[in-house]
Write a protein that holds these residues in place. Structure first.
Motif, PDB file in Angstrom:
ATOM      1  N   ILE A 265       0.814  -1.166   0.209  1.00 30.37           N
ATOM      2  CA  ILE A 265      -0.404   0.061   0.195  1.00 30.37           C
ATOM      3  C   ILE A 265       0.650   1.329  -0.002  1.00 30.37           C
ATOM      4  CG2 ILE A 265      -0.823   1.091   1.644  1.00 30.37           C
ATOM      5  CD1 ILE A 265      -2.845  -0.263  -0.660  1.00 30.37           C
ATOM      6  N   ASP A 266       1.535   1.137   0.957  1.00 28.24           N
ATOM      7  CA  ASP A 266       2.692   2.246   0.964  1.00 28.24           C
ATOM      8  C   ASP A 266       3.259   2.622   0.155  1.00 28.24           C
ATOM      9  OD1 ASP A 266       1.922   3.034   3.319  1.00 28.24           O
ATOM     10  OD2 ASP A 266       4.404   2.401   4.559  1.00 28.24           O
ATOM     11  N   LYS A 267       3.878   1.321  -0.876  1.00 23.95           N
ATOM     12  CA  LYS A 267       4.653   1.728  -1.960  1.00 23.95           C
ATOM     13  C   LYS A 267       3.472   1.825  -3.578  1.00 23.95           C
ATOM     14  CE  LYS A 267       8.316  -1.869  -1.673  1.00 23.95           C
ATOM     15  NZ  LYS A 267       8.364  -3.486  -1.767  1.00 23.95           N
ATOM     16  N   ALA A 268       2.398   1.935  -3.115  1.00 26.77           N
ATOM     17  CA  ALA A 268       1.448   1.949  -4.522  1.00 26.77           C
ATOM     18  C   ALA A 268       0.804   3.688  -4.246  1.00 26.77           C
ATOM     19  CB  ALA A 268       0.468   1.243  -4.108  1.00 26.77           C
ATOM     20  N   VAL A 269       1.100   3.975  -2.963  1.00 26.33           N
ATOM     21  CA  VAL A 269       0.430   5.363  -2.706  1.00 26.33           C
ATOM     22  C   VAL A 269       1.881   6.742  -3.449  1.00 26.33           C
ATOM     23  CG1 VAL A 269       0.181   7.423  -0.664  1.00 26.33           C
ATOM     24  CG2 VAL A 269      -1.075   5.138  -0.424  1.00 26.33           C
ATOM     25  N   PHE A 270       2.714   6.244  -3.116  1.00 18.50           N
ATOM     26  CA  PHE A 270       3.897   6.679  -3.109  1.00 18.50           C
ATOM     27  C   PHE A 270       4.807   5.752  -3.419  1.00 18.50           C
ATOM     28  CE2 PHE A 270       8.353   8.262  -2.523  1.00 18.50           C
ATOM     29  CZ  PHE A 270       8.632   9.322  -2.838  1.00 18.50           C
ATOM     30  N   PRO A 271       5.801   5.801  -4.767  1.00 19.61           N
ATOM     31  CA  PRO A 271       5.658   6.392  -5.268  1.00 19.61           C
ATOM     32  C   PRO A 271       5.452   6.657  -6.596  1.00 19.61           C
ATOM     33  CG  PRO A 271       7.673   5.039  -5.906  1.00 19.61           C
ATOM     34  CD  PRO A 271       7.000   5.037  -4.703  1.00 19.61           C
ATOM     35  N   MET A 272       3.905   5.075  -6.595  1.00 17.86           N
ATOM     36  CA  MET A 272       3.259   4.836  -7.854  1.00 17.86           C
ATOM     37  C   MET A 272       2.371   5.595  -7.994  1.00 17.86           C
ATOM     38  SD  MET A 272       1.001   0.881  -7.832  1.00 17.86           S
ATOM     39  CE  MET A 272       0.739   0.475  -9.864  1.00 17.86           C
ATOM     40  N   MET A 273       1.613   6.665  -7.405  1.00 17.90           N
ATOM     41  CA  MET A 273       0.480   7.454  -8.019  1.00 17.90           C
ATOM     42  C   MET A 273       0.776   8.562  -7.711  1.00 17.90           C
ATOM     43  SD  MET A 273      -1.199   5.057  -9.200  1.00 17.90           S
ATOM     44  CE  MET A 273      -1.890   3.298  -9.056  1.00 17.90           C
ATOM     45  N   GLN A 274       1.412   8.810  -6.250  1.00 17.60           N
ATOM     46  CA  GLN A 274       0.861  10.412  -6.009  1.00 17.60           C
ATOM     47  C   GLN A 274       3.197  10.466  -6.183  1.00 17.60           C
ATOM     48  OE1 GLN A 274      -2.846  10.434  -3.378  1.00 17.60           O
ATOM     49  NE2 GLN A 274      -0.616  10.500  -3.188  1.00 17.60           N
ATOM     50  N   GLY A 275       2.742  11.982  -5.855  1.00 19.12           N
ATOM     51  CA  GLY A 275       4.355  12.463  -5.821  1.00 19.12           C
ATOM     52  C   GLY A 275       4.568  13.001  -3.796  1.00 19.12           C
ATOM     53  N   GLY A 276       4.628  14.374  -3.948  1.00 23.43           N
ATOM     54  CA  GLY A 276       4.805  14.896  -2.109  1.00 23.43           C
ATOM     55  C   GLY A 276       3.312  14.509  -1.823  1.00 23.43           C
ATOM     56  N   PRO A 277       3.414  14.490  -0.706  1.00 20.39           N
ATOM     57  CA  PRO A 277       2.272  14.658   0.019  1.00 20.39           C
ATOM     58  C   PRO A 277       1.944  16.031   0.624  1.00 20.39           C
ATOM     59  CG  PRO A 277       3.931  13.576   2.143  1.00 20.39           C
ATOM     60  CD  PRO A 277       4.545  14.258   0.435  1.00 20.39           C
ATOM     61  N   LEU A 278       0.542  15.990   0.700  1.00 19.75           N
ATOM     62  CA  LEU A 278      -0.089  17.794   1.201  1.00 19.75           C
ATOM     63  C   LEU A 278       0.123  17.872   2.742  1.00 19.75           C
ATOM     64  CD1 LEU A 278      -2.945  17.478  -0.842  1.00 19.75           C
ATOM     65  CD2 LEU A 278      -0.926  18.123  -1.488  1.00 19.75           C
ATOM     66  N   MET A 279       1.243  18.410   3.111  1.00 18.89           N
ATOM     67  CA  MET A 279       1.238  17.471   4.814  1.00 18.89           C
ATOM     68  C   MET A 279       1.091  18.803   5.470  1.00 18.89           C
ATOM     69  SD  MET A 279       3.791  15.687   4.619  1.00 18.89           S
ATOM     70  CE  MET A 279       3.397  15.603   6.221  1.00 18.89           C
ATOM     71  N   HIS A 280       0.109  20.325   5.530  1.00 15.02           N
ATOM     72  CA  HIS A 280      -0.710  20.425   5.488  1.00 15.02           C
ATOM     73  C   HIS A 280      -2.557  19.892   5.338  1.00 15.02           C
ATOM     74  CE1 HIS A 280      -1.827  21.505   1.839  1.00 15.02           C
ATOM     75  NE2 HIS A 280      -2.801  21.718   1.542  1.00 15.02           N
ATOM     76  N   ALA A 281      -1.971  19.113   4.323  1.00 13.54           N
ATOM     77  CA  ALA A 281      -4.275  17.995   5.079  1.00 13.54           C
ATOM     78  C   ALA A 281      -3.525  16.844   6.249  1.00 13.54           C
ATOM     79  CB  ALA A 281      -3.956  17.856   3.463  1.00 13.54           C
ATOM     80  N   VAL A 282      -2.287  16.109   5.820  1.00 14.93           N
ATOM     81  CA  VAL A 282      -2.039  15.240   6.191  1.00 14.93           C
ATOM     82  C   VAL A 282      -1.690  15.729   8.194  1.00 14.93           C
ATOM     83  CG1 VAL A 282      -0.175  13.673   7.521  1.00 14.93           C
ATOM     84  CG2 VAL A 282      -0.328  14.200   4.980  1.00 14.93           C
TER      85      VAL A 282
END
Ligand SMILES: *Cc1c(COP(=O)(O)O)cnc(C)c1O
Length: 424
Positions: free
Chosen positions: A256-273
C-alpha cells in the motif's frame, strides 16, 4: 499566545491582495450558512482543522514516509504524520495506516495499484445501484484499465443480494472484490463479503468513504477486522479536511505504501496530513460519538418524514447518514427536484434509484444526508421540519420563496460556524 503560524485565515491580507477571490470566499461562506446543506458527502469541518489546512505545512516537500524522506528539513512534518498514523491505527484498530492519498479516488487508485494489474478482474457494485465512479465506470481508470464485473441490489428489497455476489464471484474469479458505495443507505455485511473473497481467493477492499465517520464514532460496525484494505475520504461524515486515507493489514503495508508513493502520487500535502491528524483526534472524543449516533437518528427521522410526504425511501429507510428517495410517487424527476430545492435554499443532489427508468442526467430520485445539519446541532424535531419543507419545495415550486424564509429561520437558530473565523 505569541506569533501565529496561521496565514490562511489572515483575511485582511487576502482581501487587499486579491479582492476577487476574497469576495468569493465570503459569499461561499454566506451560501453555506444561509441554506440547508443536505449533500450526503459534505460536512462542516472544524476551525481547528481549517487552521491546520491554512498553515505553512503546505510549503514542505516530503516525498517518502516519516524517517525515509527524499528531502531535508522534514523533522517537524514527520512528527505530524507519525501522530496522525498512530491516531488512525488506534481509532480504527488497524494494523497499518497511510494518510497521504490526496482524495478518495487517489486512495482507491493506490489500492488497485497494490493488488491488481491492468486487465485483471475486479468485482464491485454497479454505479446505477449506488457504486462509485472508481468502481468500474467506463470513463474512469477503473473501467478503462480493469475487467470490471458488477453486482447490484435486488429489485424487490433494494438491498445487496449476497447470493448473487457469491455467484458472480464464483463465475468470474475476481482478483479484487470491492464493497462500499456512494448511494446505499443500508449496512453492508462485511463478514459475508469476507467469506466470498476467501472462497474465490480474492483481496477484499472496503471503500468506506461515505460511512467511515460512523465507524469512527462507533455508531455502525467496522469493516476493519474483515477487509484486507479499507479506503476512504476524510471529508465526509468523518468531518476532516478534503482528502483520502488507507487502512490495511500489516502484511499489505509495504504494498500500500509503495502504491500511494511513488506509484500514484508525488509529494504529500503535509498541511492536509496534519489536518487529518487533528480530525482523527476530534473523532476520538465522546462528543464525536454522540454526533455519529445523532447523524443516523436524524437520517432516519428525515427519511420517515419524506415518506409521510409521499416520497418513498429506497429500501424502506436507512441505517446510516443518508437516504435515497424515489420521487415517482409525487411525479417529479430528480433533476427537477434538485433545481426546485435549490430555489428554496435547500442543497441536495438528484440521484439515480435502482432500476431507474430515467437516464442518469435526470434520475428518479434525490439523495439526502444529515452530516452537515447534525454538525449544526439540529435533531429529529428539525428533521421533521426539513422533511416537510422538502415536500413543499419539490411539489410546489411557487412556494419556493416561502420555503426559503422558513429555511432562513431554521439556519439562524442553528448557525454553521457560529464563531466567525479569525480575520473574517
Ligand atoms: C466520495 C467517494 C469517493 C471519492 O472521493 P473523492 O475525494 O471525491 O475522490 C470514493 N468512493 C466512494 C464510495 C465515495 O463515496
Amino acid at each position: 499566545m505569541g506569533e501565529s503560524p496561521f496565514w490562511g485565515p489572515d483575511f485582511e491580507q487576502l482581501s487587499a491582495e486579491d479582492p476577487e477571490i476574497a469576495g468569493i470566499l465570503l459569499s461561499e461562506l454566506d451560501r453555506a450558512r444561509g441554506g440547508l446543506q443536505l449533500i450526503a458527502s459534505e460536512n462542516f469541518t472544524s476551525p481547528a482543522v481549517l487552521a491546520a489546512l491554512g498553515s505553512t505545512l503546505s510549503n514542505k516537500y516530503a516525498e517518502g514516509y516519516p524517517g525515509k524522506r527524499y528531502y531535508g528539513g522534514c523533522a517537524e512534518v514527520d512528527k505530524a504524520e507519525v501522530i496522525g498514523i498512530e491516531r488512525a491505527k488506534q481509532l480504527f484498530g488497524a494494523e497499518h495506516a497511510n494518510l497521504q492519498p490526496h482524495s478518495g479516488a487517489s486512495a482507491n487508485l493506490a489500492a488497485y495499484g497494490a493488488f491488481v494489474k491492468p486487465g485483471e478482474t475486479v468485482l464491485a457494485m454497479s454505479l446505477p445501484h449506488g457504486g462509485h465512479l472508481t468502481h468500474g465506470s467506463k470513463v474512469n481508470f477503473s473501467g478503462k484499465w480493469f475487467e470490471v464485473v458488477s453486482y447490484g441490489v435486488r429489485e424487490d428489497t433494494e438491498t445487496i443480494d449476497y447470493d448473487e455476489v457469491r455467484a458472480i464471484a464464483l463465475q468470474h474469479r475476481p482478483r479484487l472484490i470491492i464493497c462500499g458505495a456512494t448511494a446505499y443507505p443500508r449496512l453492508i455485511d462485511f463478514a459475508a463479503f469476507r467469506q466470498i473473497a476467501d472462497e474465490v481467493g480474492a483481496i477484499l477492499m472496503v471503500d468506506a468513504a461515505h460511512f467511515i465517520g460512523l465507524v469512527a464514532g462507533k455508531a455502525i460496525p467496522s469493516p476493519v477486522p474483515y477487509a484486507d484494505v479499507v479506503t476512504f475520504t476524510t471529508h465526509k461524515v468523518l468531518r476532516g479536511p478534503r482528502g483520502g486515507m488507507v487502512l490495511c493489514k500489516a502484511e499489505h503495508a509495504a504494498a500500500i505504501d509503495k502504491a500511494v508513493f511513488p506509484m500514484m502520487q508525488g509529494g504529500p500535502l503535509m498541511h492536509a496530513v496534519a489536518a487529518k491528524a487533528v480530525a482523527l483526534k476530534e473523532a476520538m472524543s465522546p462528543d464525536y460519538q454522540s454526533y455519529a449516533a445523532q447523524v443516523i437518528r436524524n437520517a432516519q427521522a428525515l427519511s420517515a418524514e419524506l415518506a409521510a410526504q409521499g416520497m418513498r425511501p429506497v429500501s424502506g429507510g436507512t441505517d446510516t447518514h443518508l437516504a435515497l428517495i424515489d420521487l415517482r410517487g409525487v411525479g417529479v424527476t430528480g433533476a427537477d427536484a434538485e433545481v426546485r430545492c435549490d430555489a428554496a435554499r435547500i442543497t441536495l443532489n438528484k440521484n439515480a434509484i435502482p432500476y431507474d427508468p430515467q437516464p442518469p442526467t435526470v434520475g428518479s430520485g434525490i439523495r439526502v444526508g444529515t452530516p452537515s445539519v447534525t454538525t449544526q446541532g439540529m435533531g429529529e424535531a428539525e428533521m421533521a421540519v426539513i422533511g416537510r419543507l422538502i415536500g413543499t419545495a419539490v411539489t410546489n415550486p411557487a412556494a419556493a420563496a416561502a420555503v426559503a424564509d422558513e429555511v432562513s429561520d431554521l439556519v439562524a437558530r442553528f448557525p454553521a460556524y457560529a464563531q466567525t473565523p479569525v480575520g473574517v
